[in-house]
Design an enzyme around this catalytic site. Structure first.
Site, PDB file in Angstrom:
ATOM      1  N   GLY A  58       0.822  -1.206   0.000  1.00 39.21           N
ATOM      2  CA  GLY A  58       0.000   0.000   0.000  1.00 39.21           C
ATOM      3  C   GLY A  58       0.855   1.255   0.000  1.00 39.21           C
ATOM      4  CB  ALA A  64      16.350  10.321   1.569  1.00 33.76           C
ATOM      5  NE  ARG A 111      -1.980  -4.908  -1.233  1.00 33.09           N
ATOM      6  CZ  ARG A 111      -1.449  -4.287  -0.194  1.00 33.09           C
ATOM      7  NH1 ARG A 111      -0.288  -4.716   0.291  1.00 33.09           N
ATOM      8  NH2 ARG A 111      -2.045  -3.256   0.370  1.00 33.09           N
ATOM      9  N   GLY A 160       5.570  -2.528   3.883  1.00 36.11           N
ATOM     10  CA  GLY A 160       5.172  -3.127   5.142  1.00 36.11           C
ATOM     11  C   GLY A 160       5.761  -4.511   5.342  1.00 36.11           C
ATOM     12  CG  ASP A 161       5.033  -6.941   9.020  1.00 34.68           C
ATOM     13  OD1 ASP A 161       6.103  -6.363   9.245  1.00 34.68           O
ATOM     14  OD2 ASP A 161       4.214  -7.234   9.908  1.00 34.68           O
ATOM     15  CB  THR A 195       2.451   0.502   6.392  1.00 39.28           C
ATOM     16  OG1 THR A 195       1.096   0.227   6.741  1.00 39.28           O
ATOM     17  CG2 THR A 195       3.336   0.259   7.600  1.00 39.28           C
ATOM     18  CG  ASP A 214      -2.854  -0.083   8.354  1.00 38.41           C
ATOM     19  OD1 ASP A 214      -3.575   0.911   8.171  1.00 38.41           O
ATOM     20  OD2 ASP A 214      -3.035  -1.172   7.786  1.00 38.41           O
ATOM     21  CG  ASP A 218       0.709  -2.817   9.966  1.00 31.95           C
ATOM     22  OD1 ASP A 218       1.630  -2.124   9.476  1.00 31.95           O
ATOM     23  OD2 ASP A 218      -0.051  -3.507   9.262  1.00 31.95           O
ATOM     24  NE  ARG A 250     -27.269  13.409  11.006  1.00 31.32           N
ATOM     25  CZ  ARG A 250     -27.358  14.092   9.872  1.00 31.32           C
ATOM     26  NH1 ARG A 250     -26.269  14.367   9.175  1.00 31.32           N
ATOM     27  NH2 ARG A 250     -28.527  14.528   9.447  1.00 31.32           N
ATOM     28  NE  ARG A 289      -6.451  -5.268   5.666  1.00 34.68           N
ATOM     29  CZ  ARG A 289      -5.810  -5.906   4.696  1.00 34.68           C
ATOM     30  NH1 ARG A 289      -6.392  -6.905   4.073  1.00 34.68           N
ATOM     31  NH2 ARG A 289      -4.586  -5.571   4.350  1.00 34.68           N
ATOM     32  CD  GLN A 297      -8.641   6.190   6.719  1.00 33.05           C
ATOM     33  OE1 GLN A 297      -8.290   5.839   7.838  1.00 33.05           O
ATOM     34  NE2 GLN A 297      -9.533   5.510   6.010  1.00 33.05           N
ATOM     35  NE  ARG A 298      -3.981   2.212   1.077  1.00 31.07           N
ATOM     36  CZ  ARG A 298      -3.242   1.506   1.900  1.00 31.07           C
ATOM     37  NH1 ARG A 298      -2.113   2.041   2.353  1.00 31.07           N
ATOM     38  NH2 ARG A 298      -3.607   0.306   2.297  1.00 31.07           N
TER      39      ARG A 298
END
Length: 328
Positions: free
Chosen positions: A15, A26, A76, A106-107, A129, A131, A133, A166, A175, A260-261
């Site tokens: 992502g 850099a 991916r 990421g991982d 990433t 997240d 995470d 409201r 996730r 959000q990305r």
């Protein structure tokens, strides 16, 4: 080895995240400063296998520091999960003359970098990433900007929630990791923050809403990490219907999604990504691979990738309790 003959590659994988461009910049400029050649690999490991590459120079990374996304694109690559795919990647690096690789992701990207390192292509991984995470790093490239994006969107929703008395239920990304929800929830003054790491009940949320209604407040913000769908018995729209039926408060759900990305990376994020990118080139200059560059205790350090992958992420339960205490 004569550094003028050394060629390194750089790619972004998985992502996209704000700040990836700062890291790419850099890497490219640090390598050129050290008299290396730099090959930009488009679309992650898929681009490596497809030989989708371009040699980069100083102007290749001009005016990208402030831009979200990634100029190298990302994707991916299921093929890279298999040994045959990794071996093809090694062969491409050998044929192109790439002696080392910087991988930003990421991982899953880290695992690809580890596997390629074990086949003799030194790889340095950077945590990119939104997240947050990556267990080995206190912060990841993109996390701070994602929080700011959520806060900006929720602040706008608050205006209409207050106007209509409201409840706004806002789903954010995460996730398996509730860090975006937790940090954004505190910054937004959310009544409740629902994350996969901490137990909760619908009855508990309703009880809290009722207590707050009794103090005279009529509008609410609830932040929900996308990974809690099973716990709320469906999606956030169903949660909104349930809360409205049981409290009488008009409720609406908003899924922020991939907004959000994007966005302009924060100054702190640009500095961190730049520091990590420079350090990655330093290691490759020495022929060192199988390392990940992380932020730990306010410092930029490098760890063995396997060691980093085996670390268990710790959710900040104390911060979660603080959020609960100040949201009355």
């Amino acid at each position: 080895m004569d550094n003028r003959q050394k060629t390194i590659g750089v790619l972004t994988s998985g992502g996209d995240a704000p700040g990836m461009n700062a890291a790419v910049r850099a890497v490219v400029r640090s390598a050129l400063y050290k008299k290396m050649r730099v090959i930009g690999i488009r679309r992650g490991y898929s681009g490596l296998l497809a030989r989708d590459m371009v040699e980069m120079n100083l102007r290749s990374v001009c005016d990208i520091l402030h831009r979200g996304g990634t100029v190298l694109y990302t994707a991916r690559c299921p093929e890279f999960r298999d040994d045959a795919g990794v071996e093809r990647g090694r062969q491409v690096c050998e044929e192109i003359g790439i002696s080392g690789l910087v991988v930003i992701g990421g991982d899953g990207s880290f695992r690809g970098a580890r596997d390629l390192s074990l086949k003799g292509v030194p790889c340095i991984a950077l945590p990119g990433t939104i997240d947050n995470d990556i267990a080995s790093s206190d912060d990841t490239i993109g996390f701070a900007t994602a929080i700011n994006t959520v806060v900006d969107m929720v602040d706008k929703l608050r205006d209409t929630s207050q106007s209509h008395d409201r409840c706004s239920i806002v789903e954010v990304m995460g996730r398996h990791c509730g860090d975006i929800a937790l940090h954004a929830g505190i910054a937004c003054g959310a009544l409740a923050i629902l994350v996969p790491e901490m137990p909760f009940t619908i009855d508990g949320i309703i009880e809290k809403m009722q207590r707050t209604l009794n103090t005279g407040k009529k509008h609410f913000i609830i932040i929900v990490a996308e990974g809690v769908k099973d716990s709320i018995g469906g999606d956030v729209h169903q949660l909104a219907r349930t809360l409205e039926e049981r409290t009488g408060v008009e409720s609406r759900a908003t899924v922020l999604g991939h907004v959000q990305r994007g966005g302009v990376p924060t100054a702190r994020e640009r500095v961190m990504a730049s520091h990590m990118g420079y350090r990655a080139v330093e290691l490759l200059e020495q022929g060192i691979g199988n390392r990940v560059i992380v932020s730990r205790g306010g410092e930029i350090v490098d760890l063995d990738i396997l060691e980093a992958l085996n670390m268990k992420r710790k959710f900040d339960e104390q911060l979660y309790r603080i959020a609960d205490a100040i949201s009355i």
